[in-house]
Structures are given as structure tokens and as C-alpha cells.
Motif scaffolding. Structure first.
Motif, PDB file in Angstrom:
ATOM      1  N   ARG A 113      17.955 -22.940 -12.784  1.00  0.00           N
ATOM      2  CA  ARG A 113      18.366 -21.528 -12.883  1.00  0.00           C
ATOM      3  C   ARG A 113      17.236 -20.676 -13.446  1.00  0.00           C
ATOM      4  NH1 ARG A 113      20.203 -18.947 -17.160  1.00  0.00           N
ATOM      5  NH2 ARG A 113      20.853 -20.825 -18.294  1.00  0.00           N
ATOM      6  N   LEU A 114      16.584 -21.160 -14.501  1.00  0.00           N
ATOM      7  CA  LEU A 114      15.489 -20.404 -15.105  1.00  0.00           C
ATOM      8  C   LEU A 114      14.297 -20.282 -14.163  1.00  0.00           C
ATOM      9  CD1 LEU A 114      15.602 -21.823 -18.745  1.00  0.00           C
ATOM     10  CD2 LEU A 114      16.456 -19.609 -17.946  1.00  0.00           C
ATOM     11  N   GLY A 166      15.044 -17.686 -11.686  1.00  0.00           N
ATOM     12  CA  GLY A 166      14.937 -16.380 -12.317  1.00  0.00           C
ATOM     13  C   GLY A 166      13.499 -15.919 -12.436  1.00  0.00           C
ATOM     14  N   VAL A 167      12.608 -16.824 -12.846  1.00  0.00           N
ATOM     15  CA  VAL A 167      11.190 -16.480 -12.968  1.00  0.00           C
ATOM     16  C   VAL A 167      10.625 -16.061 -11.614  1.00  0.00           C
ATOM     17  CG1 VAL A 167       8.894 -17.445 -13.420  1.00  0.00           C
ATOM     18  CG2 VAL A 167      10.764 -17.886 -15.011  1.00  0.00           C
ATOM     19  N   GLY A 202      16.744 -11.846 -10.700  1.00  0.00           N
ATOM     20  CA  GLY A 202      15.992 -12.676 -11.633  1.00  0.00           C
ATOM     21  C   GLY A 202      16.496 -12.581 -13.058  1.00  0.00           C
ATOM     22  N   LEU A 203      16.800 -11.363 -13.505  1.00  0.00           N
ATOM     23  CA  LEU A 203      17.295 -11.183 -14.863  1.00  0.00           C
ATOM     24  C   LEU A 203      18.675 -11.807 -15.035  1.00  0.00           C
ATOM     25  CD1 LEU A 203      16.111  -7.521 -15.521  1.00  0.00           C
ATOM     26  CD2 LEU A 203      15.163  -9.630 -16.488  1.00  0.00           C
ATOM     27  N   LEU A 234      18.031 -15.532 -15.361  1.00  0.00           N
ATOM     28  CA  LEU A 234      17.417 -15.870 -16.641  1.00  0.00           C
ATOM     29  C   LEU A 234      18.416 -15.771 -17.792  1.00  0.00           C
ATOM     30  CD1 LEU A 234      13.948 -14.107 -16.288  1.00  0.00           C
ATOM     31  CD2 LEU A 234      14.383 -16.566 -16.332  1.00  0.00           C
ATOM     32  N   SER A 235      19.269 -14.769 -17.735  1.00  0.00           N
ATOM     33  CA  SER A 235      20.248 -14.592 -18.811  1.00  0.00           C
ATOM     34  C   SER A 235      21.433 -15.530 -18.680  1.00  0.00           C
ATOM     35  CB  SER A 235      20.741 -13.146 -18.840  1.00  0.00           C
ATOM     36  OG  SER A 235      21.550 -12.868 -17.699  1.00  0.00           O
TER      37      SER A 235
END
Length: 198
Positions: A42-43, A46-47, A97-98, A101-102
Motif C-alpha cells: 500500500r505504501l 502511494g509513493v 497517493g495520499l 499512504l494514509s
């Protein structure tokens, strides 16, 4: 005289053998991957979305901007120009993406992602001369850039499958038990939640 070392039965794994140590290391690695792999996936997604999306806020920076704006123009029959479509696309990708990341609002985030991904494949149909050297076998660099999005879609589906608390199970027997339990629950719901008269 040194005390006798405990003897293991011949069938028991020998803890001092290289094979046993490798097996223990593998199990430890599998456990770590099962515990953290989805979060890392997931991260990473997001990046990628924030990184590529932010570039589109600066005209001339993103290598994909021309193909993206031409596609949006073609899909809107020329009513949306690059001056509008590029910042909108940049904001869209950064929002995805945000969200990744969240970890918040994942269902909505993944819906935006899949919609955006559907649009990214349109140049393969709309502009085959730009995306293929030989249709459909040899993609250009732009075509390869698009086709690799299949991996992003698959990754998003994996993240989505665990969005409500699901986990990876690295033990085959535990996974089989969980799958059987899920099947039993599904059959129970189908049997006892039918409409009246069915």
C-alpha cells in the motif's frame, strides 16, 4: 567429563543442521512478509502515485504528460485542453497517493485508482501508432509504461481485499481452515438470507 548431550530421535529435525536453520529462517521471513507485506505494498503504491502525480503539476517534467493530455482530449472530443486536464490529473493521482499512504478512505481511494487506471490503458486503443512498434506484440517505451500498470491494478486489488482488516496467512493449513470457514459462512448467508418465498 563433559555431560552427555541430549539425543534427538532420528525422525526429529536436528537444530544444528544447516537445513533446519534455513527452514527456520524461511518461516521467520514468511511470517514477517505476511505481517507487513500488504502495508508495504500500500505504501509503495502511494509513493508511486504521489511521485508521478506531483510531476504533472510542472508542465514539461512528466514524460507521460503529452500522451495523458492527448488521451483526455480525445475522450472529451477536444473540450478539455491540456491546461485543464494536466493539473486535474496531477491532483487526482496525488489524492490517490495520499489516500494510500494514509490508509484512510481506502475503498474510495481504490475506486479512484481503478478509474484512473482504466483511463491509462486508453492510449493503447486510441493511439496504437504511438504505443506500439508492432501491434499488439512490440510496445514502444510509452506502451511499456502503460502496460506495466497491470501490476499496479493487481496490487490495488490485493490491498483492497485486505482493506477491512483481512490478513495474509502464510501457514497453508491455517489458510485452508480459514477458506473453509469462509465458505461455510457464505453458504449459511445464502441459505438463511433468501427473500421470502424463494
Amino acid at each position: 567429563m563433559a555431560p552427555d548431550q541430549p539425543e534427538f530421535p532420528q525422525s526429529a529435525p536436528q537444530r544444528d543442521t544447516l537445513a533446519w536453520k534455513l527452514h527456520a529462517l524461511q518461516l521467520r521471513g514468511l511470517g514477517w512478509a505476511a505481517q507487513h507485506g500488504i502495508t508495504l505494498l500500500r505504501l509503495a503504491l502511494g509513493v508511486v502515485f504521489v511521485w508521478f502525480g506531483a510531476q504533472k503539476f510542472f508542465p514539461g517534467v512528466s514524460v507521460a504528460q503529452d500522451l495523458a493530455t492527448h488521451t483526455i482530449s480525445a475522450l472529451t472530443f477536444g473540450t478539455v485542453g491540456a491546461q485543464v486536464s494536466l493539473p486535474v490529473l496531477a491532483a487526482w493521482e496525488c489524492l490517490i497517493g495520499l489516500g494510500l499512504l494514509s490508509g484512510r478512505f481506502l475503498p474510495a481511494t481504490l475506486l479512484l485508482l481503478l478509474a484512473q487506471m482504466a483511463g491509462t490503458f486508453m492510449p493503447l486503443v486510441l493511439f496504437p501508432a504511438e504505443t506500439f512498434k508492432i501491434v499488439p506484440w512490440v510496445p514502444t517505451l510509452e506502451g511499456q509504461y502503460i502496460i506495466k500498470n497491470l501490476v499496479l491494478v493487481a496490487a490495488a486489488l490485493v490491498v483492497g481485499a485486505t482493506a477491512r482488516g483481512g490478513k495474509l496467512i502464510y501457514d497453508a493449513q491455517a489458510a485452508e481452515t480459514a477458506e473453509h470457514t469462509q465458505l461455510v459462512h457464505e453458504r449459511f448467508r445464502q441459505r438463511f438470507h433468501q427473500e421470502p418465498g424463494e
